[in-house]
Design a protein around this motif. Structure first.
Motif, PDB file in Angstrom:
ATOM      1  N   HIS A 226      -6.218 -50.996  11.202  1.00  0.00           N
ATOM      2  CA  HIS A 226      -6.043 -49.556  11.432  1.00  0.00           C
ATOM      3  C   HIS A 226      -7.111 -49.078  12.398  1.00  0.00           C
ATOM      4  O   HIS A 226      -8.301 -49.282  12.159  1.00  0.00           O
ATOM      5  N   VAL A 227      -6.686 -48.431  13.473  1.00  0.00           N
ATOM      6  CA  VAL A 227      -7.632 -47.968  14.484  1.00  0.00           C
ATOM      7  C   VAL A 227      -7.066 -46.710  15.153  1.00  0.00           C
ATOM      8  O   VAL A 227      -5.850 -46.536  15.239  1.00  0.00           O
TER       9      VAL A 227
ATOM     10  N   LYS B 293       1.810 -41.938  13.428  1.00  0.00           N
ATOM     11  CA  LYS B 293       0.407 -41.539  13.381  1.00  0.00           C
ATOM     12  C   LYS B 293       0.074 -41.219  11.936  1.00  0.00           C
ATOM     13  O   LYS B 293       0.864 -40.601  11.247  1.00  0.00           O
ATOM     14  N   LYS B 294      -1.077 -41.646  11.495  1.00  0.00           N
ATOM     15  CA  LYS B 294      -1.501 -41.333  10.134  1.00  0.00           C
ATOM     16  C   LYS B 294      -2.902 -40.753  10.154  1.00  0.00           C
ATOM     17  O   LYS B 294      -3.643 -40.929  11.109  1.00  0.00           O
ATOM     18  N   ARG B 295      -3.247 -40.095   9.074  1.00  0.00           N
ATOM     19  CA  ARG B 295      -4.597 -39.547   8.928  1.00  0.00           C
ATOM     20  C   ARG B 295      -5.465 -40.508   8.129  1.00  0.00           C
ATOM     21  O   ARG B 295      -4.956 -41.371   7.430  1.00  0.00           O
TER      22      ARG B 295
ATOM     23  N   LYS C 260      -7.434 -38.151  12.903  1.00  0.00           N
ATOM     24  CA  LYS C 260      -6.071 -37.632  12.741  1.00  0.00           C
ATOM     25  C   LYS C 260      -5.035 -38.539  13.398  1.00  0.00           C
ATOM     26  O   LYS C 260      -3.857 -38.429  13.108  1.00  0.00           O
ATOM     27  N   ASN C 261      -5.469 -39.393  14.329  1.00  0.00           N
ATOM     28  CA  ASN C 261      -4.546 -40.227  15.096  1.00  0.00           C
ATOM     29  C   ASN C 261      -4.840 -41.706  14.885  1.00  0.00           C
ATOM     30  O   ASN C 261      -5.352 -42.375  15.770  1.00  0.00           O
ATOM     31  N   ILE C 262      -4.509 -42.203  13.716  1.00  0.00           N
ATOM     32  CA  ILE C 262      -4.778 -43.604  13.385  1.00  0.00           C
ATOM     33  C   ILE C 262      -3.473 -44.382  13.402  1.00  0.00           C
ATOM     34  O   ILE C 262      -2.471 -43.951  12.834  1.00  0.00           O
ATOM     35  N   TYR C 263      -3.500 -45.514  14.086  1.00  0.00           N
ATOM     36  CA  TYR C 263      -2.330 -46.371  14.210  1.00  0.00           C
ATOM     37  C   TYR C 263      -2.578 -47.702  13.504  1.00  0.00           C
ATOM     38  O   TYR C 263      -3.711 -48.131  13.353  1.00  0.00           O
ATOM     39  N   THR C 264      -1.483 -48.363  13.119  1.00  0.00           N
ATOM     40  CA  THR C 264      -1.568 -49.672  12.475  1.00  0.00           C
ATOM     41  C   THR C 264      -1.203 -50.745  13.496  1.00  0.00           C
ATOM     42  O   THR C 264      -0.208 -50.619  14.203  1.00  0.00           O
ATOM     43  N   ILE C 265      -2.018 -51.795  13.553  1.00  0.00           N
ATOM     44  CA  ILE C 265      -1.802 -52.902  14.484  1.00  0.00           C
ATOM     45  C   ILE C 265      -1.036 -54.007  13.771  1.00  0.00           C
ATOM     46  O   ILE C 265      -1.405 -54.407  12.666  1.00  0.00           O
ATOM     47  N   GLU C 266       0.016 -54.531  14.411  1.00  0.00           N
ATOM     48  CA  GLU C 266       0.742 -55.694  13.884  1.00  0.00           C
ATOM     49  C   GLU C 266      -0.089 -56.938  14.193  1.00  0.00           C
ATOM     50  O   GLU C 266      -0.429 -57.187  15.351  1.00  0.00           O
ATOM     51  N   MET C 267      -0.420 -57.709  13.164  1.00  0.00           N
ATOM     52  CA  MET C 267      -1.212 -58.921  13.374  1.00  0.00           C
ATOM     53  C   MET C 267      -0.539 -60.119  12.725  1.00  0.00           C
ATOM     54  O   MET C 267       0.276 -59.981  11.826  1.00  0.00           O
TER      55      MET C 267
END
Length: 169
Positions: free
Chosen positions: A51-52, A7-9, A75-82
């Motif tokens: 990022h979403v 999780k990233k900000r 506060k809860n941003i995730y990275t999508i593998e594309m």
């Protein structure tokens, strides 16, 4: 032990995030003087570049619920593998009653999905994908299921390189 998704900000990214209100629910509690309303809001933030994040919050006013949900989402941003403009592989996920199926699509197909799933994918920057919601119509469960599906995606090149690196070690 399973490695948890990171999780990233919002501050960790140099891009500007777009915010979208996915769903607002009004709940009524009957009290002596009449009805007391409270609201819950499901908020989505994304930069369109992989990022979403989402946030869910409750408050006695709609504006407060949206503000709290937005803070939670940032506060809860995730990275999508594309892989290019689509996802690397097909994935099927169940979360409570919600069942989501995501399939990669050829360039130019666009996002073929229901409203909640479409919003998450578009804000995440996925341009070509076919998705199907096979279960629940509950917006929160749909969003949690789509995030679970997106976090299961693995990039082929990275996965292959990791396997080769582990074999040589």
């Amino acid at each position: 032990m399973k490695n948890k998704p990171e999780k990233k900000r919002q501050e960790d990214f140099g891009t500007e995030f777009e915010e979208k209100v996915l769903y607002i629910n009004r709940c009524a509690k009957v009290v002596k003087g009449g009805r007391k309303f409270s609201f819950s809001a499901l908020i989505l933030v994304g930069d369109g570049q992989g990022h979403v994040g989402y946030g869910f919050a409750k408050a006695n006013e709609v504006s407060d619920a949206i503000r709290k949900g937005s803070e939670s989402a940032r506060k809860n941003i995730y990275t999508i593998e594309m892989e290019g403009t689509t996802i690397p592989h097909e994935v099927y996920v169940e979360w409570d009653g919600a069942k989501i199926l995501l399939k990669p699509a050829a360039a130019g197909v666009g996002v073929v999905a229901g409203s909640k799933v479409r919003s998450v994918l578009e804000l995440g920057g996925v341009k070509d994908v076919v998705a199907k919601n096979l279960g629940s119509s509950n917006p929160l469960n749909q969003v949690k299921a789509i995030f679970k599906a997106l976090l299961q995606l693995k990039n082929r090149e990275k996965n292959l390189a990791a396997r080769k690196g582990a074999a040589h070690a």
